[in-house]
Design an enzyme around this catalytic site. Structure first.
Site, PDB file in Angstrom:
ATOM      1  CG  ASN A  72      -0.379   0.282   2.600  1.00 16.55           C
ATOM      2  OD1 ASN A  72       0.404   1.240   2.481  1.00 16.55           O
ATOM      3  ND2 ASN A  72      -0.548  -0.630   3.427  1.00 16.55           N
ATOM      4  CG  ASN A 118      -6.324  -6.432   7.510  1.00 16.39           C
ATOM      5  OD1 ASN A 118      -5.542  -5.780   7.658  1.00 16.39           O
ATOM      6  ND2 ASN A 118      -7.631  -6.026   6.894  1.00 16.39           N
ATOM      7  CG  HIS A 163      -8.027  -2.559   4.523  1.00 19.87           C
ATOM      8  ND1 HIS A 163      -6.658  -2.976   4.825  1.00 19.87           N
ATOM      9  CD2 HIS A 163      -8.024  -3.736   3.606  1.00 19.87           C
ATOM     10  CE1 HIS A 163      -6.193  -4.193   4.656  1.00 19.87           C
ATOM     11  NE2 HIS A 163      -7.204  -4.589   3.658  1.00 19.87           N
ATOM     12  CB  CYS A 179      -5.984  -2.137  10.885  1.00 14.20           C
ATOM     13  SG  CYS A 179      -4.767  -0.635  10.759  1.00 14.20           S
TER      14      CYS A 179
HETATM   15  N1  ARG Z   1       0.628  -3.390   5.611  1.00 15.24           N
HETATM   16  C1  ARG Z   1      -0.742  -3.968   5.676  1.00 15.24           C
HETATM   17  C2  ARG Z   1      -1.445  -4.196   4.379  1.00 15.24           C
HETATM   18  O1  ARG Z   1      -1.056  -3.455   3.531  1.00 15.24           O
HETATM   19  C3  ARG Z   1      -1.703  -3.012   6.644  1.00 15.24           C
HETATM   20  C4  ARG Z   1      -2.988  -3.504   6.898  1.00 15.24           C
HETATM   21  C5  ARG Z   1      -3.749  -2.398   7.867  1.00 15.24           C
HETATM   22  N2  ARG Z   1      -5.146  -2.858   8.062  1.00 15.24           N
HETATM   23  C6  ARG Z   1      -6.118  -2.250   8.056  1.00 15.24           C
HETATM   24  N3  ARG Z   1      -7.353  -2.789   8.289  1.00 15.24           N
HETATM   25  N4  ARG Z   1      -6.148  -0.954   7.413  1.00 15.24           N
HETATM   26  O2  ARG Z   1      -2.182  -4.879   4.417  1.00 15.24           O
END
Ligand code: ARG
Length: 293
Positions: free
Chosen positions: A22, A76, A178, A274
């Site tokens: 991301n 997640n 997300h 998260c």
């Molecule tokens: N580095 C993780 C990803 O890109 C971060 C996830 C963060 N989770 C969230 N629910 N926003 O998947």
């Protein structure tokens, strides 16, 4: 199932930022001082743990696993409602290795009676847990984000699994990859959200369902602080160190903020929400406070 406010956290033993899936992820910044970063991450994790306990949560700690550093983001891992959990399926290969360890974590939660049932997603779609499928206790339905990570069909799959309405919102940017990055329903019926994260059609849908008096529009600065990614229980809100704008907005609406420096986790694109997963969400417990106003 458990009925008291309970949150799952995953220990940051194997946390690092070693890849980028991301636009917030910064493996170079981590690589400049991995040991120092890891120490800061452990301290930040402990501070989050304390803030959650002080806000009224019981915390369940699960171990991380080597090679899957993003397990520290259990939002997640699954969607949980009424003691039933649907395990996630990740879009990126970098995170798929989390599916087996999370399945065993949920199996032990089931054996201990913290959840009653652990279910699989149907084939052919991605779904990244409560990060992209958020229970709105004031309105009694889920909001599902789709596009960058979860598939549109996953929203229907969730509706079928839980027998509840799921309102699908399309995410328009990779920065809000997300739904939980840009959208946070609060206990009083208020909705904190970042409008530019959504397509026009999704924004219309959202605004048709939430009256203007309950909508709190986050600024780009709020988003960059990962402040929309907040954990809320009654009037308590736990979030990253935030902006004067949100302190005033949320304070003015009667919320009590606990700010935690989560910068080592922001390097991976994550904030407070998260790093958590609520295990006690119940469709029976609808907040009626101001949602109908
Ligand atoms: N580095 C993780 C990803 O890109 C971060 C996830 C963060 N989770 C969230 N629910 N926003 O998947």
């Amino acid at each position: 199932m458990i009925t008291t406010p309970t949150i799952l956290l995953v220990e940051p033993t194997f946390y690092d930022v070693s890849y980028s899936i991301n636009p917030w992820m910064d493996p170079q910044a981590w690589a400049r001082d991995p040991r120092g970063m890891h120490r800061s991450a452990s301290r930040a994790f402990d501070a989050l743990h304390d803030a959650l306990r002080l806000s009224g949560f019981t915390v369940e700690l699960a171990p991380g696993f080597p090679g899957v550093p993003d397990m520290v983001f259990p939002a997640n891992a699954a969607v949980v409602l009424d003691g039933r959990a649907v395990l996630a399926r990740f879009r990126y290969p970098q995170r798929r290795g989390e599916e087996a360890p999370f399945a065993s974590i949920f199996e032990s939660l089931r054996q201990r009676g913290l959840v009653d049932e652990v279910m699989q997603l149907p084939a052919g779609c991605y779904q990244e847990g409560a990060g992209d499928c958020i229970w709105d206790a004031s309105r009694g339905h889920f909001w599902a984000g789709f596009g960058p990570r979860s598939s549109r069909e996953a929203a229907d799959a969730m509706s079928a699994r839980f027998g509840r309405e799921v309102v699908a919102l399309e995410l328009a940017t990779e920065h809000s990859y997300h739904l939980d990055v840009c959208f946070c329903p609060l206990s009083g019926g208020d909705l904190l959200y970042y409008p530019p994260a959504f397509t026009d059609a999704s924004l219309r849908e959202l605004r048709a369902r939430v009256p203007a008096s309950l909508r709190i529009e986050a600024t780009e600065d709020d988003l960059r602080h990962f402040s929309v990614n907040a954990v809320n229980l009654h009037d308590q809100v736990v979030m990253t160190r935030t902006t004067p704008h949100l302190r005033a907005e949320l304070g003015g609406r009667g919320y009590h903020l606990r700010e935690v420096d989560l910068s080592p986790f922001m390097l991976s694109g994550g904030g407070a929400y998260c790093m958590t997963l609520r295990l006690d969400r119940s469709s029976g417990a609808v907040n009626t406070a101001r949602a109908a106003a």
